[in-house]
Design a protein around this motif. Sequence first.
Motif, short mmCIF file in Angstrom:
data_model
loop_
_atom_site.label_atom_id
_atom_site.label_comp_id
_atom_site.label_asym_id
_atom_site.label_seq_id
_atom_site.Cartn_x
_atom_site.Cartn_y
_atom_site.Cartn_z
N CYS A 154 0.86 -1.20 0.00
CA CYS A 154 0.00 0.00 0.00
C CYS A 154 0.89 1.23 0.00
O CYS A 154 1.98 1.23 0.58
CB CYS A 154 -0.91 0.00 1.22
SG CYS A 154 -1.95 -1.46 1.37
N ARG B 161 4.77 3.90 11.83
CA ARG B 161 4.26 4.03 10.46
C ARG B 161 5.40 4.43 9.54
O ARG B 161 6.12 5.39 9.79
CB ARG B 161 3.14 5.07 10.39
CG ARG B 161 2.54 5.21 9.00
CD ARG B 161 1.31 6.11 9.02
NE ARG B 161 1.66 7.49 9.33
CZ ARG B 161 0.76 8.42 9.70
NH1 ARG B 161 -0.51 8.08 9.81
NH2 ARG B 161 1.14 9.65 9.96
N PHE C 43 3.86 0.50 2.77
CA PHE C 43 3.77 -0.46 3.86
C PHE C 43 3.02 -1.68 3.33
O PHE C 43 2.46 -1.66 2.22
CB PHE C 43 3.06 0.13 5.08
CG PHE C 43 1.66 0.59 4.82
CD1 PHE C 43 0.57 -0.24 5.04
CD2 PHE C 43 1.42 1.89 4.34
CE1 PHE C 43 -0.73 0.19 4.78
CE2 PHE C 43 0.13 2.33 4.08
CZ PHE C 43 -0.95 1.48 4.31
N TYR C 44 3.00 -2.74 4.12
CA TYR C 44 2.31 -3.97 3.72
C TYR C 44 1.22 -4.31 4.73
O TYR C 44 1.37 -4.06 5.93
CB TYR C 44 3.30 -5.13 3.61
CG TYR C 44 4.12 -5.10 2.35
CD1 TYR C 44 3.75 -5.87 1.25
CD2 TYR C 44 5.22 -4.27 2.24
CE1 TYR C 44 4.50 -5.82 0.07
CE2 TYR C 44 5.97 -4.21 1.07
CZ TYR C 44 5.60 -4.99 -0.01
OH TYR C 44 6.32 -4.93 -1.17
N GLN C 45 0.13 -4.86 4.23
CA GLN C 45 -0.94 -5.28 5.11
C GLN C 45 -1.47 -6.65 4.68
O GLN C 45 -1.36 -7.04 3.51
CB GLN C 45 -2.07 -4.27 5.15
CG GLN C 45 -2.76 -4.00 3.83
CD GLN C 45 -3.72 -2.81 3.89
OE1 GLN C 45 -3.51 -1.87 4.65
NE2 GLN C 45 -4.77 -2.85 3.09
N SER D 116 -5.36 -2.35 12.65
CA SER D 116 -6.17 -2.24 11.44
C SER D 116 -7.56 -1.72 11.77
O SER D 116 -8.06 -1.88 12.88
CB SER D 116 -6.31 -3.60 10.77
OG SER D 116 -7.06 -3.50 9.58
N GLY E 47 -1.99 -4.45 9.67
CA GLY E 47 -0.68 -4.02 9.19
C GLY E 47 0.39 -5.07 9.48
O GLY E 47 0.62 -5.40 10.64
N ASP F 276 3.68 -4.86 8.97
CA ASP F 276 4.86 -4.26 9.61
C ASP F 276 4.63 -4.06 11.10
O ASP F 276 5.51 -4.35 11.93
CB ASP F 276 5.18 -2.91 8.95
CG ASP F 276 5.23 -3.00 7.44
OD1 ASP F 276 5.94 -3.88 6.92
OD2 ASP F 276 4.53 -2.21 6.76
N ARG F 277 3.44 -3.57 11.47
CA ARG F 277 3.15 -3.33 12.87
C ARG F 277 3.05 -4.64 13.65
O ARG F 277 3.45 -4.72 14.81
CB ARG F 277 1.86 -2.53 13.02
CG ARG F 277 1.99 -1.09 12.56
CD ARG F 277 0.72 -0.31 12.80
NE ARG F 277 0.82 1.04 12.24
CZ ARG F 277 -0.14 1.93 12.29
NH1 ARG F 277 -1.30 1.63 12.86
NH2 ARG F 277 0.01 3.14 11.77
#
Length: 603
Positions: free
Chosen positions: A231, A241, A246-248, A497, A547, A549-550
């Motif tokens: 995204c 962030r 980033f990737y989800q 999310s 997310g 990454d998170r």
Amino acid sequence: MSIAPATGGDLENRFRSHYCGRLNPDYENKPVRLAGWIHRKRDHGGLIFIDLRDHTGICQLIVQPEQEELFSRVERLHTESVVVVDGVVVRRSPETVNPKLPSGEIEVVLDDVRVESTAVPLPFPVADELQTSEELRLKYRFLDLRREKIHQNIVFRSQLISKVRRYLEDQGFMEIQTPILTASSPEGARDFLVPSRLHPGKFYALPQAPQQFKQLLMVSGFSRYFQIAPCFRDEDARADRSPGEFYQVDMEMAFIEQEDLFSILEGMFRYLTETMSTKRITQFPFPRLSYRDAMNRFGSDKPDLRVPLEMQDVTDLFEGSSFKVFASNTKKGCCVKAMVLKGRGTESRQFYDKAEKRAKELGAPGLAYVQFREEGPKGPIVKFLSEEELTALTQRLGIETGDVVFFGAGKWERTCKIMGGIREYFSDLFELDRDELSFCWIVDFPMYEYDEARKKIDFSHNPFSMPQGEMEALETQDPLDILAYQYDIVCNGIELSSGAIRNHRPDIMYRAFEIAGYSREEVDQRFGHMIEAFKMGAPPHGGIAPGLDRLVMILRDEQNIREVIAFPMNQQAEDLMMSAPSEVSAEQLDELCLKLELPEEEN
């Protein structure tokens, strides 16, 4: 000599027969060929010890002094040079066993070393986790990724993605890729735009999320979709962030209700936690908190439930109070909030001054408090409060001697947020369990809010969510009382999310947008393709996109998201390693029919 074949994905070849981190006493007296980087080199009384590193770990090598020619070659090698070595596995003596290494019971006595690549002196060491500036680390990210901690973060990320795929496929999900070049859409953040060479003056946009595509997949008859989706949002960086991309874990399901989705997500997080970490989930199923309840109790829609502090509403205790600051905020839409800090009533004046400074930074005019000491209540506002009010506070809040109560008063949402900021400020007073994962769902978000600046009702969260009560709610309820099937998943104060049960009916969508001041023509102009698709038969559907990454950041106990991304940008959205963004040639601009008009530089 005969070399046993490698295991773990690589075929035997001229570089390797085994991996450094997988050697153990089972290989004693066996010849091996290893390949990797010289991690460390030590000269101990005529013996040279080398720690050789590959992606599986480290193995200790020995060069003996009687091997004069080999000894001389090894002496000249720099750390991080790439070598291929041949030798024989031997057991270490008991006193030299290294229990910290998987290969710590053995070492390899070298017969030969072949240098594949000589390393020049490095800008920072790889073997030692010395403090290094982020700018230098990002400029030489390929070196930074060799360091054990961040290298393992990326390995962990890969393994987690693999488990996510396995779990979702077992739940009947199908992985489908959606376009990267698409149309600009009003998602809330700025788009990254890509000029079209074939269509001068027109632009693609990189997707902020595959939102519309995944809903259209449901209309297409696919029941359960997922994607490890890239995204792109042109927004500022912060600790949790990454700027730019980033990737989800993007998901959508047809013919579901809210609880169905919660069950799938909770199962996935439980599976990942139990198989990928030593952390533990506090409560399962995850607690559900309404948006209003979360704001009333924690002053945030992403509360860290590990913090043992809650706000309480004491508005009714001050109706008709002689303390006008509180009494004036007992009318509708306003409130008086209190938060008890146990055992902190005798802190120094500096403690309270710092708390008040933080409150002012959050937008409050000050921070009222009352200390309940042995000698009686103390504090700046005590003189304005009656005995009856102090007694009622003590009973309502369960106050004991030694406690202090902090207050906030004003409009409901603003007061909740300020007190929530104070709660977060005081969270440092508590030793939070870093192995505890306190997940929760925030549900029942309001569909609409009143925009003070524009003096109109507007959507408060996601305009494409299904209102609770559907058309009947839109026709009969005050818009500000309508709730939506919207939800957030939160862990330890980090929002992973947002998601929603979608509005799949054109008649409800037109009416929902009409309440927010949009005409049917405006809706058709902006979302005509979605409306048209829904008119041709759309199933009830909903989704979410945690997310990635998170999630890795939480499970790896990292405080900065750049520690779990292989090649992140810095806080100014620059890739220091690749020097991006960069200027382009005049020929490239001409090809795209573009002309630059740069802002004038400030003196």
